[in-house]
Design a protein around this motif. Sequence first.
Motif, PDB file in Angstrom:
ATOM      1  N   ILE A 147      54.376  32.370  48.836  1.00 43.50           N
ATOM      2  CA  ILE A 147      55.264  31.352  49.409  1.00 43.50           C
ATOM      3  C   ILE A 147      54.923  31.154  50.882  1.00 43.50           C
ATOM      4  O   ILE A 147      54.886  32.116  51.649  1.00 43.50           O
ATOM      5  CB  ILE A 147      56.746  31.756  49.283  1.00 43.50           C
ATOM      6  CG1 ILE A 147      57.121  31.983  47.827  1.00 43.50           C
ATOM      7  CG2 ILE A 147      57.641  30.690  49.916  1.00 43.50           C
ATOM      8  CD1 ILE A 147      58.481  32.613  47.649  1.00 43.50           C
ATOM      9  N   LYS A 148      54.695  29.920  51.249  1.00 40.94           N
ATOM     10  CA  LYS A 148      54.442  29.545  52.644  1.00 40.94           C
ATOM     11  C   LYS A 148      55.570  28.614  53.076  1.00 40.94           C
ATOM     12  O   LYS A 148      55.697  27.505  52.539  1.00 40.94           O
ATOM     13  CB  LYS A 148      53.099  28.822  52.801  1.00 40.94           C
ATOM     14  CG  LYS A 148      51.913  29.534  52.194  1.00 40.94           C
ATOM     15  CD  LYS A 148      51.610  30.824  52.902  1.00 40.94           C
ATOM     16  CE  LYS A 148      50.392  31.481  52.274  1.00 40.94           C
ATOM     17  NZ  LYS A 148      50.477  32.895  52.140  1.00 40.94           N
ATOM     18  N   VAL A 149      56.394  29.038  54.012  1.00 36.33           N
ATOM     19  CA  VAL A 149      57.488  28.210  54.504  1.00 36.33           C
ATOM     20  C   VAL A 149      56.943  27.306  55.603  1.00 36.33           C
ATOM     21  O   VAL A 149      56.288  27.773  56.538  1.00 36.33           O
ATOM     22  CB  VAL A 149      58.653  29.069  55.029  1.00 36.33           C
ATOM     23  CG1 VAL A 149      59.773  28.189  55.554  1.00 36.33           C
ATOM     24  CG2 VAL A 149      59.170  29.987  53.926  1.00 36.33           C
ATOM     25  N   ILE A 150      57.226  26.027  55.455  1.00 34.98           N
ATOM     26  CA  ILE A 150      56.693  25.023  56.383  1.00 34.98           C
ATOM     27  C   ILE A 150      57.855  24.241  56.973  1.00 34.98           C
ATOM     28  O   ILE A 150      58.796  23.887  56.262  1.00 34.98           O
ATOM     29  CB  ILE A 150      55.706  24.089  55.643  1.00 34.98           C
ATOM     30  CG1 ILE A 150      54.540  24.936  55.123  1.00 34.98           C
ATOM     31  CG2 ILE A 150      55.236  22.969  56.550  1.00 34.98           C
ATOM     32  CD1 ILE A 150      53.608  24.238  54.198  1.00 34.98           C
ATOM     33  N   LYS A 151      57.775  23.957  58.251  1.00 34.57           N
ATOM     34  CA  LYS A 151      58.845  23.207  58.927  1.00 34.57           C
ATOM     35  C   LYS A 151      58.818  21.745  58.501  1.00 34.57           C
ATOM     36  O   LYS A 151      57.764  21.177  58.207  1.00 34.57           O
ATOM     37  CB  LYS A 151      58.707  23.340  60.441  1.00 34.57           C
ATOM     38  CG  LYS A 151      58.998  24.757  60.898  1.00 34.57           C
ATOM     39  CD  LYS A 151      59.110  24.866  62.388  1.00 34.57           C
ATOM     40  CE  LYS A 151      59.526  26.292  62.737  1.00 34.57           C
ATOM     41  NZ  LYS A 151      59.720  26.466  64.158  1.00 34.57           N
ATOM     42  N   TRP A 152      60.011  21.150  58.495  1.00 30.05           N
ATOM     43  CA  TRP A 152      60.193  19.778  58.014  1.00 30.05           C
ATOM     44  C   TRP A 152      59.268  18.778  58.713  1.00 30.05           C
ATOM     45  O   TRP A 152      58.707  17.900  58.071  1.00 30.05           O
ATOM     46  CB  TRP A 152      61.653  19.362  58.176  1.00 30.05           C
ATOM     47  CG  TRP A 152      61.930  18.043  57.542  1.00 30.05           C
ATOM     48  CD1 TRP A 152      61.991  16.819  58.159  1.00 30.05           C
ATOM     49  CD2 TRP A 152      62.137  17.781  56.149  1.00 30.05           C
ATOM     50  NE1 TRP A 152      62.244  15.835  57.241  1.00 30.05           N
ATOM     51  CE2 TRP A 152      62.335  16.397  55.997  1.00 30.05           C
ATOM     52  CE3 TRP A 152      62.177  18.593  55.023  1.00 30.05           C
ATOM     53  CZ2 TRP A 152      62.578  15.805  54.768  1.00 30.05           C
ATOM     54  CZ3 TRP A 152      62.421  18.003  53.797  1.00 30.05           C
ATOM     55  CH2 TRP A 152      62.613  16.620  53.676  1.00 30.05           C
ATOM     56  N   HIS A 153      59.082  18.922  60.000  1.00 25.70           N
ATOM     57  CA  HIS A 153      58.249  17.943  60.710  1.00 25.70           C
ATOM     58  C   HIS A 153      56.775  18.005  60.294  1.00 25.70           C
ATOM     59  O   HIS A 153      56.007  17.115  60.620  1.00 25.70           O
ATOM     60  CB  HIS A 153      58.411  18.077  62.243  1.00 25.70           C
ATOM     61  CG  HIS A 153      57.854  19.343  62.814  1.00 25.70           C
ATOM     62  ND1 HIS A 153      58.607  20.491  62.921  1.00 25.70           N
ATOM     63  CD2 HIS A 153      56.635  19.646  63.300  1.00 25.70           C
ATOM     64  CE1 HIS A 153      57.877  21.447  63.463  1.00 25.70           C
ATOM     65  NE2 HIS A 153      56.669  20.949  63.700  1.00 25.70           N
ATOM     66  N   ASN A 154      56.385  19.013  59.547  1.00 22.77           N
ATOM     67  CA  ASN A 154      55.012  19.125  59.042  1.00 22.77           C
ATOM     68  C   ASN A 154      54.899  18.752  57.569  1.00 22.77           C
ATOM     69  O   ASN A 154      53.899  19.054  56.930  1.00 22.77           O
ATOM     70  CB  ASN A 154      54.502  20.561  59.238  1.00 22.77           C
ATOM     71  CG  ASN A 154      54.273  20.886  60.690  1.00 22.77           C
ATOM     72  OD1 ASN A 154      53.849  20.039  61.470  1.00 22.77           O
ATOM     73  ND2 ASN A 154      54.575  22.111  61.072  1.00 22.77           N
ATOM     74  N   ILE A 155      55.917  18.090  57.029  1.00 23.89           N
ATOM     75  CA  ILE A 155      55.944  17.791  55.598  1.00 23.89           C
ATOM     76  C   ILE A 155      54.744  16.954  55.154  1.00 23.89           C
ATOM     77  O   ILE A 155      54.181  17.186  54.085  1.00 23.89           O
ATOM     78  CB  ILE A 155      57.278  17.137  55.175  1.00 23.89           C
ATOM     79  CG1 ILE A 155      57.406  17.134  53.649  1.00 23.89           C
ATOM     80  CG2 ILE A 155      57.435  15.758  55.773  1.00 23.89           C
ATOM     81  CD1 ILE A 155      58.794  16.769  53.157  1.00 23.89           C
ATOM     82  N   ASP A 156      54.331  15.993  55.967  1.00 24.84           N
ATOM     83  CA  ASP A 156      53.193  15.150  55.578  1.00 24.84           C
ATOM     84  C   ASP A 156      51.935  15.979  55.376  1.00 24.84           C
ATOM     85  O   ASP A 156      51.180  15.761  54.428  1.00 24.84           O
ATOM     86  CB  ASP A 156      52.943  14.061  56.622  1.00 24.84           C
ATOM     87  CG  ASP A 156      54.012  12.990  56.620  1.00 24.84           C
ATOM     88  OD1 ASP A 156      54.937  13.052  55.795  1.00 24.84           O
ATOM     89  OD2 ASP A 156      53.922  12.078  57.460  1.00 24.84           O
ATOM     90  N   ASN A 157      51.702  16.943  56.248  1.00 21.49           N
ATOM     91  CA  ASN A 157      50.528  17.807  56.114  1.00 21.49           C
ATOM     92  C   ASN A 157      50.708  18.835  55.003  1.00 21.49           C
ATOM     93  O   ASN A 157      49.735  19.270  54.397  1.00 21.49           O
ATOM     94  CB  ASN A 157      50.244  18.529  57.435  1.00 21.49           C
ATOM     95  CG  ASN A 157      49.826  17.571  58.523  1.00 21.49           C
ATOM     96  OD1 ASN A 157      49.189  16.555  58.275  1.00 21.49           O
ATOM     97  ND2 ASN A 157      50.208  17.877  59.748  1.00 21.49           N
ATOM     98  N   ALA A 158      51.940  19.227  54.746  1.00 24.19           N
ATOM     99  CA  ALA A 158      52.213  20.269  53.754  1.00 24.19           C
ATOM    100  C   ALA A 158      51.821  19.855  52.340  1.00 24.19           C
ATOM    101  O   ALA A 158      51.489  20.700  51.522  1.00 24.19           O
ATOM    102  CB  ALA A 158      53.684  20.654  53.791  1.00 24.19           C
ATOM    103  N   ILE A 159      51.886  18.562  52.065  1.00 23.89           N
ATOM    104  CA  ILE A 159      51.569  18.149  50.690  1.00 23.89           C
ATOM    105  C   ILE A 159      50.069  18.054  50.430  1.00 23.89           C
ATOM    106  O   ILE A 159      49.654  17.867  49.290  1.00 23.89           O
ATOM    107  CB  ILE A 159      52.269  16.817  50.327  1.00 23.89           C
ATOM    108  CG1 ILE A 159      51.697  15.637  51.100  1.00 23.89           C
ATOM    109  CG2 ILE A 159      53.763  16.924  50.525  1.00 23.89           C
ATOM    110  CD1 ILE A 159      52.207  14.302  50.623  1.00 23.89           C
TER     111      ILE A 159
END
Length: 158
Positions: free
Chosen positions: A51-63
């Motif tokens: 599991i990698k927790v990612i901050k909301w403002h990085n959602i575009d990169n997270a996908i």
Amino acid sequence: DGKIVTLIGAGGAARAILFALLESNVDEVRLINRTHKRAVELAEQAANQSIKVIKWHNIDNAIENSNLLVNTTVLGMKGQPSLILPLDRLAPGAIVNDIVYSPLKTPLLGQAMKMGIPTIDGIGMLLHQACPGFQSWFGVIPSVTKDLKAYVSSKISK
């Protein structure tokens, strides 16, 4: 096996989906929630290195390169803001799932459909979560069939 999943949300549905994903041996779950602390708490409860927790403002990169994108938030539900993402960043052959069932075709799913990305709406979750309640009331577990999904979908769409 061997897949990357982006899971958006950290509520009860996200928790159930996260644990099911971990049991299915995905390589990585990218967990994102508007309230970062809730995502961190959920990841800590799961205690799994994938599991990698990612901050909301990085959602575009997270996908980026995700094989499965699952929205468990209220975003896209009637009366709520839409969830629109750069779906062209998903891995080839990816699937987009939105557990929202009102409306069945959320803006996120509509966007994915326009791009030719396979989608899964929230009707299956709605019906399967209703089964235990139905059993409690009537003493039988209903079968979630194609016909039942079509019937309920037609009622929700109106």
